[in-house]
Write an enzyme that holds these catalytic residues in place. Structure first.
Site, short mmCIF file in Angstrom:
data_model
loop_
_atom_site.label_atom_id
_atom_site.label_comp_id
_atom_site.label_asym_id
_atom_site.label_seq_id
_atom_site.Cartn_x
_atom_site.Cartn_y
_atom_site.Cartn_z
N ARG A 105 0.82 -1.22 0.00
CA ARG A 105 0.00 0.00 0.00
C ARG A 105 0.85 1.26 0.00
O ARG A 105 0.39 2.32 -0.43
CB ARG A 105 -0.91 0.01 1.25
CG ARG A 105 -1.98 -1.08 1.24
CD ARG A 105 -3.30 -0.50 0.80
NE ARG A 105 -4.36 -1.47 0.84
CZ ARG A 105 -5.42 -1.38 1.65
NH1 ARG A 105 -5.52 -0.38 2.50
NH2 ARG A 105 -6.36 -2.29 1.60
N ASP B 96 -16.16 9.75 6.17
CA ASP B 96 -14.94 8.96 6.24
C ASP B 96 -13.92 9.74 7.05
O ASP B 96 -14.02 10.96 7.18
CB ASP B 96 -14.39 8.66 4.83
CG ASP B 96 -13.51 7.43 4.83
OD1 ASP B 96 -14.03 6.32 4.65
OD2 ASP B 96 -12.28 7.57 5.05
#
Lengths: 281, 128, 162
Positions: free
Chosen positions: A34, A141
């Protein structure tokens, strides 16, 4: 290559502090994969070099990118499908009966990541509410990057390939260069704001339906309890909460009761569920 | 369960074959629409699923879909376009011609399996 | 006045990245790394022509080794097992996928040709009446890869693209 133990510990501590998400040892491979694009974006030679410089010299922007990269859930339109089917087949018909005076539903997509869930909810309501009804969908979020992406409402070819029926793609999206953009008639029902579910939440008008899926799995029990308590305050007494398939309130927060909803389960606030109104499990 | 994979690229046919094997499909292959019609004519039972590229020599995928829709024998065959043609207008054309679903190249394995699940074609073999 | 919308390098990059995510680098560990426009060092290439409201060619080029690695990834075999036929098939499909997506970003009313594959450097194919309007260059597994767009010259004049 591979991430050194101390680099992993540094990243895990950073992510834990910023998001309460626990990265267990064994996820080194995932962390490295990632962070490769992040390292490239900031012009570092590699992940190791990027983390070394970040430890030497803290950089708020770079730290935020690390947290974003590691806390963004994989998602897709109509992910897992069943909760959306339950929404249109079970929940909407009941709420339509109960909200005849307002003719308006409010739905919260908590931890909405890159926005597929709130826009899927919009499509679901668009296709299931009777004429003359309106709806608001709020996506939230922890990542400002994800909020920005969601507001842009643009999705890649690979993203729109996943979960949407071709008919929905042509009806609710339009091509925008290399991307597909959600049409304005759907976008106008959807708004976004940055929220940290583990911190006290701002006062918002209560929601009829809350999707909080694949979020609790990242937290320890105490944090799960905090999140569920925070969420309950923003839920209408006869509202519906949908969790991820591997998640439950049972043994964590007794204020909720699990009920069947179509072929899946939902959670409702205990005091408010009239006897016999929903099948208990 | 049997599928026919119609694409002029052998590599693409192989990728698709690998993916649908995961949900229990065997596959026959054809390199263009006409070859596919010929292959299907020789089968005792038509395939339940056709994955159809658009741009191919001899007979393109849109033509194949149009013909397949008109053939009573292929009434129950599920037609999925799998193509790099990605304008909205092209998707609409394919759906109008009778395609049930539309997958844009490049696609991932997950997205292909998701699309087939939308059509009721799942790993458990549950058919609509 | 309508703006002539021709895909730019960022559009090409995003599309190519999706090809990588889908077929060549599903794990996200060996991405195509963009480089500044370098020497066009292709050893093999494939192309699709676009005709209609926009006229031109989209070319995918790479080293022999990168093509072999790509074919191996597509066909799930070892690079050593890749035949010339496999190489041509995969190169053709790569040009087809990239070209089809480029076409979708162009003004409506364009048509895509079947891919042409040439197992020789791009200098072997000339696009005499075309000028390059966009180019993406990168390395994958240390090997050069390029995707370029060439617009037919008569079209360029009409469209007024510099």
């Amino acid at each position: 290559m591979g991430l050194s133990a101390s680099d992993f510990a540094f990243v895990a501590a950073l992510v834990r502090r910023e998001s309460s998400i626990v990265l267990a040892p064994g996820k080194e491979y995932l962390v490295e994969a990632r962070l490769i694009p992040v390292a490239r974006q900031v012009g570092a030679a590699g992940v190791a070099e990027f983390l070394a410089s970040l430890q030497r010299m803290p950089n708020a922007d770079h730290q935020r990118r690390v947290v974003d990269a590691l806390t963004t859930n994989e998602t897709s339109f109509f992910r897992d499908r069943e909760p959306f089917t339950a929404l249109t087949d079970v929940v909407v018909p009941q709420l339509v009966k109960a909200r005849g005076a307002q003719r308006r539903l409010r739905v919260w997509s908590a931890a909405s990541s890159s926005g597929q869930e709130p826009y899927s909810l919009a499509i679901s309501l668009q296709e299931s509410l009777p004429p003359g009804w309106d709806y608001d969908i709020v996506g939230s979020d922890i990542s400002t990057e994800m909020i920005k992406r969601s507001e842009a409402a643009e999705f890649s070819q690979v993203e729109v390939n996943r979960g949407l029926a071709a008919q929905q793609l042509v009806q609710y999206f339009e091509r925008s260069g290399a991307h597909w953009r959600v049409v304005q008639s759907l976008r106008r029902h959807v708004s976004f704001q940055r929220l940290n579910l583990t911190a006290p939440l701002p006062p918002l008008p209560p929601f009829d339906v809350i999707f909080l899926r694949n979020v609790l799995i990242y937290f320890d029990v105490a944090t799960k309890r905090t999140v569920l308590r925070n969420v309950a305050r923003l839920m209408r007494p006869d509202g519906w909460l949908f969790l991820g398939a591997a998640e439950t309130t049972i043994g964590i927060d007794d204020n909720y009761e699990r009920v069947t909803a179509g072929r899946t389960s939902a959670y409702r606030l205990r005091a408010a569920v009239p006897a016999g109104a929903a099948g208990r499990m | 369960m049997l599928a026919i994979i119609i694409d002029d690229s052998r590599a693409m046919r192989l990728i698709l074959r690998r993916i649908i094997a995961k949900i229990g499909f065997d596959a026959v292959e054809a390199g263009d629409g006409q070859a596919a019609l010929d292959t299907i004519a020789e089968l005792t039972e038509p395939p339940q699923l056709a994955l159809v590229d658009w741009n191919m020599p001899v007979m393109n995928g849109l033509e194949f879909v149009t013909r397949a829709r008109k053939d009573p024998r292929l009434r129950d065959m599920t037609l999925v376009m799998v193509t790099t043609e990605s304008e909205q207008s092209q998707i609409v054309r394919a759906l109008a011609a009778g395609a049930h679903e539309y997958v844009i190249k490049p696609f991932t394995e997950d997205s292909m399996i998701d699309k087939l699940a939308l059509l009721g074609l799942t790993p458990t073999g549950a058919n609509p | 006045m309508s703006v002539q919308t021709v895909p730019n390098v960022a559009d090409l990059a995003e599309m190519v990245e999706q090809v990588w995510t889908s077929y060549l680098d599903p794990e996200g560990v060996e991405p195509l790394i963009p480089v500044e426009k370098g020497a066009n060092s292709s050893e093999v290439h494939s192309s699709v022509s676009i005709t209609g409201s926009w006229q031109g060619v989209v070319v995918y080029g790479s080293s022999q080794e990168a093509a072999k690695q790509a074919a191996a990834a597509f066909l799930a075999m070892e690079p050593d097992e890749v035949s010339a036929e496999d190489l041509a098939d995969v190169l053709g499909e790569l040009a087809n996928i990239v070209g089809g997506n480029v076409k979708a970003m162009l003004p409506a009313g364009c048509f895509l040709s079947l891919p042409q594959v040439v197992l020789a450097p791009e200098s072997a194919s000339r696009y005499p009446s075309a000028v390059q309007v966009a180019g993406l260059y990168g390395t994958w597994k240390g090997e050069p890869i390029s995707v370029t767009m060439w617009q037919s010259r008569t079209d360029v004049k009409e469209g007024g693209v510099a």
